[in-house]
Design a protein around this motif. Structure first.
Motif: not given
Length: 52
Positions: A15-19, A21-23, A49-52
């Protein structure tokens, strides 16, 4: 979970900056299963992909 693997040439960082994360909680048996999978080279995390 190993978040960096230099052998993954296309995307060595998971993962990278701005991603986001969900655990998810897992029990000890699932932890052991995933650890064994990771040690054999499998990727146990999923990207979505996050579509928020």
């Amino acid at each position: 979970m190993r978040t960096y693997n230099p052998l993954r040439k296309a995307q060595p960082f998971l993962f990278g900056p701005g991603d986001y994360l969900r655990f998810h909680p897992i029990d000890e048996q699932e932890y052991d299963r995933q650890l064994q999978a990771v040690e054999s080279g499998a990727l146990v995390a999923e990207r979505e992909d996050f579509h928020g």
